[in-house]
Design a protein around this motif. Sequence first.
Motif, PDB file in Angstrom:
ATOM      1  N   PHE A 166       0.837  -1.208   0.000  1.00 26.81           N
ATOM      2  CA  PHE A 166       0.000   0.000   0.000  1.00 26.81           C
ATOM      3  C   PHE A 166       0.865   1.248   0.000  1.00 26.81           C
ATOM      4  O   PHE A 166       2.078   1.187   0.201  1.00 26.81           O
ATOM      5  CB  PHE A 166      -0.938   0.015   1.219  1.00 26.81           C
ATOM      6  N   CYS A 167       0.212   2.393  -0.240  1.00 29.39           N
ATOM      7  CA  CYS A 167       0.933   3.667  -0.171  1.00 29.39           C
ATOM      8  C   CYS A 167       0.117   4.677   0.615  1.00 29.39           C
ATOM      9  O   CYS A 167      -1.073   4.486   0.859  1.00 29.39           O
ATOM     10  CB  CYS A 167       1.234   4.194  -1.566  1.00 29.39           C
ATOM     11  N   ALA A 168       0.779   5.726   1.030  1.00 32.99           N
ATOM     12  CA  ALA A 168       0.151   6.823   1.761  1.00 32.99           C
ATOM     13  C   ALA A 168       0.469   8.114   1.017  1.00 32.99           C
ATOM     14  O   ALA A 168       1.638   8.399   0.738  1.00 32.99           O
ATOM     15  CB  ALA A 168       0.687   6.889   3.188  1.00 32.99           C
ATOM     16  N   ILE A 169      -0.564   8.861   0.688  1.00 37.28           N
ATOM     17  CA  ILE A 169      -0.407  10.063  -0.135  1.00 37.28           C
ATOM     18  C   ILE A 169      -1.115  11.226   0.544  1.00 37.28           C
ATOM     19  O   ILE A 169      -2.270  11.101   0.956  1.00 37.28           O
ATOM     20  CB  ILE A 169      -1.019   9.848  -1.540  1.00 37.28           C
ATOM     21  N   SER A 170      -0.434  12.360   0.650  1.00 34.25           N
ATOM     22  CA  SER A 170      -1.101  13.591   1.081  1.00 34.25           C
ATOM     23  C   SER A 170      -1.741  14.238  -0.136  1.00 34.25           C
ATOM     24  O   SER A 170      -1.074  14.469  -1.147  1.00 34.25           O
ATOM     25  CB  SER A 170      -0.112  14.552   1.721  1.00 34.25           C
ATOM     26  N   LEU A 171      -3.039  14.517  -0.049  1.00 34.77           N
ATOM     27  CA  LEU A 171      -3.712  15.151  -1.190  1.00 34.77           C
ATOM     28  C   LEU A 171      -3.546  16.666  -1.195  1.00 34.77           C
ATOM     29  O   LEU A 171      -4.036  17.346  -2.094  1.00 34.77           O
ATOM     30  CB  LEU A 171      -5.211  14.807  -1.190  1.00 34.77           C
ATOM     31  N   SER A 172      -2.864  17.193  -0.210  1.00 32.91           N
ATOM     32  CA  SER A 172      -2.683  18.649  -0.164  1.00 32.91           C
ATOM     33  C   SER A 172      -1.777  19.123  -1.287  1.00 32.91           C
ATOM     34  O   SER A 172      -0.707  18.559  -1.516  1.00 32.91           O
ATOM     35  CB  SER A 172      -2.081  19.055   1.173  1.00 32.91           C
ATOM     36  N   ASP A 173      -2.207  20.162  -1.979  1.00 28.75           N
ATOM     37  CA  ASP A 173      -1.325  20.769  -2.977  1.00 28.75           C
ATOM     38  C   ASP A 173      -0.769  22.092  -2.472  1.00 28.75           C
ATOM     39  O   ASP A 173      -0.373  22.952  -3.252  1.00 28.75           O
ATOM     40  CB  ASP A 173      -2.031  20.918  -4.336  1.00 28.75           C
ATOM     41  N   ASN A 174      -0.722  22.252  -1.158  1.00 26.42           N
ATOM     42  CA  ASN A 174      -0.038  23.430  -0.607  1.00 26.42           C
ATOM     43  C   ASN A 174       1.458  23.362  -0.863  1.00 26.42           C
ATOM     44  O   ASN A 174       2.095  24.382  -1.094  1.00 26.42           O
ATOM     45  CB  ASN A 174      -0.265  23.519   0.910  1.00 26.42           C
ATOM     46  N   LEU A 175       2.033  22.172  -0.824  1.00 21.60           N
ATOM     47  CA  LEU A 175       3.488  22.034  -0.898  1.00 21.60           C
ATOM     48  C   LEU A 175       3.944  21.212  -2.093  1.00 21.60           C
ATOM     49  O   LEU A 175       5.110  20.861  -2.213  1.00 21.60           O
ATOM     50  CB  LEU A 175       4.022  21.419   0.402  1.00 21.60           C
ATOM     51  N   GLU A 198      -1.816  13.713  -8.962  1.00 20.68           N
ATOM     52  CA  GLU A 198      -2.516  12.897  -9.972  1.00 20.68           C
ATOM     53  C   GLU A 198      -1.602  11.815 -10.530  1.00 20.68           C
ATOM     54  O   GLU A 198      -2.002  10.665 -10.715  1.00 20.68           O
ATOM     55  CB  GLU A 198      -3.035  13.785 -11.110  1.00 20.68           C
ATOM     56  N   LYS A 199      -0.361  12.191 -10.820  1.00 21.33           N
ATOM     57  CA  LYS A 199       0.596  11.210 -11.336  1.00 21.33           C
ATOM     58  C   LYS A 199       0.794  10.067 -10.331  1.00 21.33           C
ATOM     59  O   LYS A 199       0.801   8.889 -10.698  1.00 21.33           O
ATOM     60  CB  LYS A 199       1.935  11.919 -11.611  1.00 21.33           C
ATOM     61  N   LEU A 242      -1.265   9.075  -7.989  1.00 14.94           N
ATOM     62  CA  LEU A 242      -2.480   8.262  -7.898  1.00 14.94           C
ATOM     63  C   LEU A 242      -2.526   7.244  -9.032  1.00 14.94           C
ATOM     64  O   LEU A 242      -2.827   6.070  -8.826  1.00 14.94           O
ATOM     65  CB  LEU A 242      -3.720   9.162  -7.973  1.00 14.94           C
ATOM     66  N   ARG A 243      -2.212   7.699 -10.250  1.00 18.56           N
ATOM     67  CA  ARG A 243      -2.258   6.777 -11.405  1.00 18.56           C
ATOM     68  C   ARG A 243      -1.216   5.668 -11.264  1.00 18.56           C
ATOM     69  O   ARG A 243      -1.513   4.498 -11.482  1.00 18.56           O
ATOM     70  CB  ARG A 243      -2.008   7.543 -12.708  1.00 18.56           C
ATOM     71  N   LEU A 244      -0.004   6.040 -10.900  1.00 21.83           N
ATOM     72  CA  LEU A 244       1.045   5.020 -10.760  1.00 21.83           C
ATOM     73  C   LEU A 244       0.732   4.057  -9.614  1.00 21.83           C
ATOM     74  O   LEU A 244       0.964   2.852  -9.721  1.00 21.83           O
ATOM     75  CB  LEU A 244       2.406   5.693 -10.552  1.00 21.83           C
ATOM     76  N   ALA A 245       0.171   4.586  -8.533  1.00 22.60           N
ATOM     77  CA  ALA A 245      -0.183   3.724  -7.396  1.00 22.60           C
ATOM     78  C   ALA A 245      -1.277   2.732  -7.799  1.00 22.60           C
ATOM     79  O   ALA A 245      -1.236   1.556  -7.426  1.00 22.60           O
ATOM     80  CB  ALA A 245      -0.637   4.569  -6.208  1.00 22.60           C
ATOM     81  N   ALA A 246      -2.249   3.203  -8.575  1.00 22.53           N
ATOM     82  CA  ALA A 246      -3.314   2.310  -9.051  1.00 22.53           C
ATOM     83  C   ALA A 246      -2.730   1.253  -9.979  1.00 22.53           C
ATOM     84  O   ALA A 246      -3.050   0.064  -9.875  1.00 22.53           O
ATOM     85  CB  ALA A 246      -4.400   3.115  -9.751  1.00 22.53           C
ATOM     86  N   GLN A 247      -1.843   1.676 -10.878  1.00 21.77           N
ATOM     87  CA  GLN A 247      -1.222   0.728 -11.811  1.00 21.77           C
ATOM     88  C   GLN A 247      -0.341  -0.287 -11.082  1.00 21.77           C
ATOM     89  O   GLN A 247      -0.210  -1.436 -11.509  1.00 21.77           O
ATOM     90  CB  GLN A 247      -0.415   1.491 -12.865  1.00 21.77           C
ATOM     91  N   PRO A 305     -11.140  22.654  -1.958  1.00 22.43           N
ATOM     92  CA  PRO A 305     -12.456  22.008  -1.985  1.00 22.43           C
ATOM     93  C   PRO A 305     -12.634  20.938  -3.070  1.00 22.43           C
ATOM     94  O   PRO A 305     -13.431  20.023  -2.904  1.00 22.43           O
ATOM     95  CB  PRO A 305     -13.410  23.179  -2.257  1.00 22.43           C
ATOM     96  N   TRP A 306     -11.874  21.016  -4.176  1.00 25.76           N
ATOM     97  CA  TRP A 306     -12.161  20.139  -5.324  1.00 25.76           C
ATOM     98  C   TRP A 306     -11.177  18.990  -5.467  1.00 25.76           C
ATOM     99  O   TRP A 306     -11.402  18.060  -6.242  1.00 25.76           O
ATOM    100  CB  TRP A 306     -12.185  20.956  -6.626  1.00 25.76           C
ATOM    101  N   GLN A 307     -10.082  19.003  -4.738  1.00 26.86           N
ATOM    102  CA  GLN A 307      -8.992  18.055  -4.982  1.00 26.86           C
ATOM    103  C   GLN A 307      -9.401  16.602  -4.755  1.00 26.86           C
ATOM    104  O   GLN A 307      -9.001  15.715  -5.503  1.00 26.86           O
ATOM    105  CB  GLN A 307      -7.773  18.399  -4.114  1.00 26.86           C
TER     106      GLN A 307
END
Lengths: 256, 256
Positions: free
Chosen positions: B136-145, B152-153, B155-160, B176-178
């Motif tokens: 498994f992986c852990a990803i921060s969805l924040s695009d502050n940093l 997005e990249k 997420l796609r590689l993790a799914a693949q 709000p939309w991320q």
Amino acid sequence: MNGRSGGYLVVVGLGPGEALFLTPQAQEALEQAEAIYGYMPYLDRVPVREGQQRFASDNREELARAGAALAHAASGARVAMVSGGDPGVFAMAAAVIEAIDAGPPEWRALDLSIVPGITAMLAVAAKTGAPLGHDFCAISLSDNLKPFELVEKRLRLAAQAGFAMAFYNPVSKARPWQLDRAFEVLREELPGDVPVIFGRAVGRPDERLRVLPLANARGHMADMATCIIVGSVETRTVERPGLSTLVYTPRRAGPR
Amino acid sequence: MNGRSGGYLVVVGLGPGEALFLTPQAQEALEQAEAIYGYMPYLDRVPVREGQQRFASDNREELARAGAALAHAASGARVAMVSGGDPGVFAMAAAVIEAIDAGPPEWRALDLSIVPGITAMLAVAAKTGAPLGHDFCAISLSDNLKPFELVEKRLRLAAQAGFAMAFYNPVSKARPWQLDRAFEVLREELPGDVPVIFGRAVGRPDERLRVLPLANARGHMADMATCIIVGSVETRTVERPGLSTLVYTPRRAGPR
């Protein structure tokens, strides 16, 4: 776990070693149990309590152990299954639920709970700084239950994604070459100066830590008790005079 | 932390909520400190002790908070910095080491230690079964940093790669939309029946859990206190009459 009239099964994470990692929730679950099941070295960490039955088993007997504990709980007993680290990370929780999924209908009616614990990669990370401080993945290098081609594919995609990586089950007597092959694959995808951490028996008296660049990482540096963390291209080291080197992955990533 | 003559900084993981997740190591670190720093809601979880200074700060002031705690420790004080969950997973440990890396040389001479804790994804996983039972992986969805393109990249590689995924920092007022976009990306890569778990405030009185297929997962189902787990194609559910659905990722993966 209080107030249950019937039997139950609780899968308890002991953390990575000594009692200083054992949460109060885990402690209580161990105290309340009438019977404790587990792989022998984990069971050995639990103090013997009068009137509490103990069932030790071999490492390779996970499904059989899960079935025995479930059947015992279904008979009305308060049963605990102990797991090193966190039961949900390459440990007993999945084996127990696989057994429920394939088992008799009454196992689905059982009161099942899982008590999380500090998993090895968090303890190794804490000892060295914050190598998992940004996006990361956890991969079992064992090819007992998946083809090694799938491990290699995951390593390449994880490197391309920019994940730091934690490796569980890096080597065993039956799997002598897989870790060296994993490092080879990663050297094709990542710069040779990416930091690699070997954390052995972290949280135990014989703990040993080693940090070196990916270019120099070799399979013989690990054994079954080792958790390995491979940094991402963003991972940095901080040299400290007279103190151990810190390894961290900054919170900021990508193009500046 | 005992036996130190000078000042030190210890970064302490409080776990996901109530005291039942607090390890004895963390408990001792909090008791020994002369001063405690932290984001206000985390500091509020630590009992007030006579003679112990408390410095609460805002969530967005991580580097400033780290610098203040380091300077205080460098002056000779026993300082603790509290962090929710595990300090090494999208939390204060990386910020502290970034501050050391960029700070005055004397900060490198400081006695720094990190006390691991139960991170949110482990608590959410334990409540629902074993969704992180395999890679498994852990990803921060924040695009502050980091740019959201990098999210997005990943997420796609993790799914693949076939990883189950845990999402930290899924939404905020400024973002709000991320999360909806993340689900959209994953629906392009994964079947719609992959289980998604929303775990809110796990380990606290207002805990709430929800399991639904990826096809139906929406951003408004999460808030800042939510940790999300998205299964892999291997992740399965076990329905139980009168009990919550179990979610688990089997230990076996790949072609049979």
